[in-house]
Scaffold this motif. Sequence first.
Motif, PDB file in Angstrom:
ATOM      1  N   TRP A  32      39.577  60.579  44.965  1.00  0.00           N
ATOM      2  CA  TRP A  32      38.620  61.283  44.075  1.00  0.00           C
ATOM      3  C   TRP A  32      37.827  60.484  43.348  1.00  0.00           C
ATOM      4  O   TRP A  32      36.618  61.166  42.780  1.00  0.00           O
ATOM      5  N   PHE A  33      38.279  59.374  42.785  1.00  0.00           N
ATOM      6  CA  PHE A  33      37.210  58.372  42.057  1.00  0.00           C
ATOM      7  C   PHE A  33      35.926  58.291  42.930  1.00  0.00           C
ATOM      8  O   PHE A  33      34.747  58.461  42.453  1.00  0.00           O
ATOM      9  N   PHE A  34      36.243  58.159  44.300  1.00  0.00           N
ATOM     10  CA  PHE A  34      34.774  57.812  44.881  1.00  0.00           C
ATOM     11  C   PHE A  34      33.982  59.214  45.085  1.00  0.00           C
ATOM     12  O   PHE A  34      32.833  59.163  44.920  1.00  0.00           O
ATOM     13  N   ILE A  35      34.677  60.393  45.088  1.00  0.00           N
ATOM     14  CA  ILE A  35      34.102  61.644  45.481  1.00  0.00           C
ATOM     15  C   ILE A  35      33.328  61.889  44.197  1.00  0.00           C
ATOM     16  O   ILE A  35      32.032  62.193  44.032  1.00  0.00           O
ATOM     17  N   SER A  36      34.056  61.820  42.835  1.00  0.00           N
ATOM     18  CA  SER A  36      33.358  62.305  41.601  1.00  0.00           C
ATOM     19  C   SER A  36      32.196  61.297  41.289  1.00  0.00           C
ATOM     20  O   SER A  36      31.173  61.910  40.732  1.00  0.00           O
ATOM     21  N   ALA A  37      32.233  60.071  41.566  1.00  0.00           N
ATOM     22  CA  ALA A  37      31.276  59.225  41.191  1.00  0.00           C
ATOM     23  C   ALA A  37      30.029  59.420  41.972  1.00  0.00           C
ATOM     24  O   ALA A  37      28.861  59.536  41.410  1.00  0.00           O
ATOM     25  N   ILE A  38      30.270  59.557  43.350  1.00  0.00           N
ATOM     26  CA  ILE A  38      28.996  59.935  44.139  1.00  0.00           C
ATOM     27  C   ILE A  38      28.256  61.380  43.785  1.00  0.00           C
ATOM     28  O   ILE A  38      27.319  61.517  43.817  1.00  0.00           O
ATOM     29  N   ILE A  39      29.304  62.371  43.524  1.00  0.00           N
ATOM     30  CA  ILE A  39      28.674  63.663  43.022  1.00  0.00           C
ATOM     31  C   ILE A  39      27.839  63.525  41.854  1.00  0.00           C
ATOM     32  O   ILE A  39      26.663  64.198  41.815  1.00  0.00           O
ATOM     33  N   VAL A  40      28.265  62.983  40.906  1.00  0.00           N
ATOM     34  CA  VAL A  40      27.571  62.569  39.693  1.00  0.00           C
ATOM     35  C   VAL A  40      26.404  61.820  39.722  1.00  0.00           C
ATOM     36  O   VAL A  40      25.523  62.353  39.233  1.00  0.00           O
ATOM     37  N   SER A  41      26.434  60.525  40.301  1.00  0.00           N
ATOM     38  CA  SER A  41      25.447  59.827  40.442  1.00  0.00           C
ATOM     39  C   SER A  41      24.323  60.256  41.225  1.00  0.00           C
ATOM     40  O   SER A  41      23.339  59.968  41.565  1.00  0.00           O
ATOM     41  N   GLY A  42      25.086  60.899  42.443  1.00  0.00           N
ATOM     42  CA  GLY A  42      24.012  61.346  43.608  1.00  0.00           C
ATOM     43  C   GLY A  42      23.189  62.504  43.194  1.00  0.00           C
ATOM     44  O   GLY A  42      22.052  62.503  43.746  1.00  0.00           O
ATOM     45  N   ALA A  43      23.829  63.209  42.291  1.00  0.00           N
ATOM     46  CA  ALA A  43      22.839  64.357  41.678  1.00  0.00           C
ATOM     47  C   ALA A  43      21.411  63.729  41.214  1.00  0.00           C
ATOM     48  O   ALA A  43      20.544  64.643  41.040  1.00  0.00           O
ATOM     49  N   ASN A  44      21.600  62.691  40.716  1.00  0.00           N
ATOM     50  CA  ASN A  44      20.451  62.174  39.783  1.00  0.00           C
ATOM     51  C   ASN A  44      19.793  60.809  40.503  1.00  0.00           C
ATOM     52  O   ASN A  44      18.942  60.193  39.909  1.00  0.00           O
ATOM     53  N   THR A  57      23.506  55.666  47.216  1.00  0.00           N
ATOM     54  CA  THR A  57      24.500  56.073  46.243  1.00  0.00           C
ATOM     55  C   THR A  57      25.921  55.707  46.666  1.00  0.00           C
ATOM     56  O   THR A  57      26.997  55.336  46.237  1.00  0.00           O
ATOM     57  N   ILE A  58      25.944  56.413  48.047  1.00  0.00           N
ATOM     58  CA  ILE A  58      27.381  56.370  48.526  1.00  0.00           C
ATOM     59  C   ILE A  58      27.752  54.931  49.061  1.00  0.00           C
ATOM     60  O   ILE A  58      28.771  54.490  48.851  1.00  0.00           O
ATOM     61  N   PHE A  59      26.668  54.053  49.742  1.00  0.00           N
ATOM     62  CA  PHE A  59      26.896  52.685  49.957  1.00  0.00           C
ATOM     63  C   PHE A  59      27.258  51.866  48.757  1.00  0.00           C
ATOM     64  O   PHE A  59      28.296  51.073  48.843  1.00  0.00           O
ATOM     65  N   LYS A  60      26.699  52.209  47.516  1.00  0.00           N
ATOM     66  CA  LYS A  60      26.976  51.356  46.361  1.00  0.00           C
ATOM     67  C   LYS A  60      28.512  51.416  46.087  1.00  0.00           C
ATOM     68  O   LYS A  60      28.992  50.570  45.412  1.00  0.00           O
ATOM     69  N   SER A  61      29.051  52.536  46.118  1.00  0.00           N
ATOM     70  CA  SER A  61      30.558  52.788  45.946  1.00  0.00           C
ATOM     71  C   SER A  61      31.497  52.371  46.786  1.00  0.00           C
ATOM     72  O   SER A  61      32.731  52.456  46.735  1.00  0.00           O
ATOM     73  N   LEU A  62      31.004  51.967  48.028  1.00  0.00           N
ATOM     74  CA  LEU A  62      32.013  51.653  49.137  1.00  0.00           C
ATOM     75  C   LEU A  62      32.883  50.387  48.810  1.00  0.00           C
ATOM     76  O   LEU A  62      34.099  50.410  49.307  1.00  0.00           O
ATOM     77  N   TYR A  63      32.302  49.216  48.232  1.00  0.00           N
ATOM     78  CA  TYR A  63      33.048  48.289  47.830  1.00  0.00           C
ATOM     79  C   TYR A  63      34.138  48.309  46.900  1.00  0.00           C
ATOM     80  O   TYR A  63      35.364  47.903  47.084  1.00  0.00           O
ATOM     81  N   SER A  64      34.060  49.243  45.893  1.00  0.00           N
ATOM     82  CA  SER A  64      35.210  49.483  45.018  1.00  0.00           C
ATOM     83  C   SER A  64      36.281  50.387  45.811  1.00  0.00           C
ATOM     84  O   SER A  64      37.203  50.339  45.532  1.00  0.00           O
ATOM     85  N   TYR A  65      35.688  51.334  46.630  1.00  0.00           N
ATOM     86  CA  TYR A  65      36.565  52.145  47.388  1.00  0.00           C
ATOM     87  C   TYR A  65      37.422  51.387  48.420  1.00  0.00           C
ATOM     88  O   TYR A  65      38.757  51.776  48.413  1.00  0.00           O
ATOM     89  N   ALA A  66      36.856  50.442  48.997  1.00  0.00           N
ATOM     90  CA  ALA A  66      37.796  49.706  49.871  1.00  0.00           C
ATOM     91  C   ALA A  66      38.624  48.803  49.131  1.00  0.00           C
ATOM     92  O   ALA A  66      39.775  48.635  49.710  1.00  0.00           O
ATOM     93  N   THR A  67      38.270  48.183  47.927  1.00  0.00           N
ATOM     94  CA  THR A  67      39.156  47.420  47.236  1.00  0.00           C
ATOM     95  C   THR A  67      40.437  48.284  46.717  1.00  0.00           C
ATOM     96  O   THR A  67      41.521  47.720  46.655  1.00  0.00           O
ATOM     97  N   MET A  68      40.431  49.580  46.384  1.00  0.00           N
ATOM     98  CA  MET A  68      41.254  50.494  45.946  1.00  0.00           C
ATOM     99  C   MET A  68      42.216  50.743  46.937  1.00  0.00           C
ATOM    100  O   MET A  68      43.382  50.926  46.978  1.00  0.00           O
ATOM    101  N   LEU A  69      41.654  50.981  48.353  1.00  0.00           N
ATOM    102  CA  LEU A  69      42.340  51.226  49.332  1.00  0.00           C
ATOM    103  C   LEU A  69      43.276  50.084  49.734  1.00  0.00           C
ATOM    104  O   LEU A  69      44.455  50.472  50.138  1.00  0.00           O
TER     105      LEU A  69
END
Length: 269
Positions: A82-94, A117-129
């Motif tokens: 959800w963190f990954f999804i919400s961050a992408i939806i909000v920042s991706g729109a802009n 935008t999606i690629f920028k968030s992959l690092y934090s997503y992988a770390t949280m995984l």
Amino acid sequence: MRETVQILKEQAQHFRKIARIARYDQRAVYQSHYLGMIWEVLSPTLQVLIYYFVFGIRMNGAASMEAGVPYIVWMLAGVIPWFFISAIIVSGANSIYSNLNMVSRVKFPMSILPSITIFKSLYSYATMLVILLGFLLVNHIFPTIYWTQFFYYFVCMCLFLYAVSLFNATITILFRDYQLIISSAMRLLFFVSGAVVDVTANPDSLLTKILKLNPFVYIIEGFRDSFFSRQWFFEEPWWTAYFWGVTLLVLGVGSILHLRFKDRFMDYL
């Protein structure tokens, strides 16, 4: 269909550029902070602790959990995507609007900006995984063959996020208030997407069937199906067909709108 193929070709042709720009932007965001990219993990970790206290302890979320799965682990399996999804939806729109000046000086297709935008968030997503994996092992939830479908749901998530981001980014250019509508909508969707509350606990109820129309529920529950070895994605054929139908529809409409208006984006600055 032709527009969708063109947009996807642009992503493949500029894949290296997407990864390179995403890496640069990610470092630039935190270069003036003492903790740097540690904030990519620290911020969601603090939110997880708050959600666990509110929903797991105060609202006794653990009482409705399936046997053998602690609430904190169940929650992490939903909150992390959800963190990954919400961050992408909000920042991706802009993503397009905020980079129009750069695009006017550098030659590359604007359709790759949501991908960046999606690629920028992959690092934090992988770390949280990795953190989730630690919780799973500590609680004696070990890898099974079901875990392999994580990659299927990851592809589902990324493609759906790109489709929504391309559509939203185009609408945001044409109607600036749309960005505020998205931010408000994501706050509501948090509670009905299954991140911290089990929205599929009563599969035969009408409310559950309505909530399952939300594609985010398909993704989040899919990750839980994988990590908790519950079922395969093809055991829910109609739900899977619905998800892909919505994804391809949004991608198709977003591609048509993007290609139709991209030459006029600068007029809306």
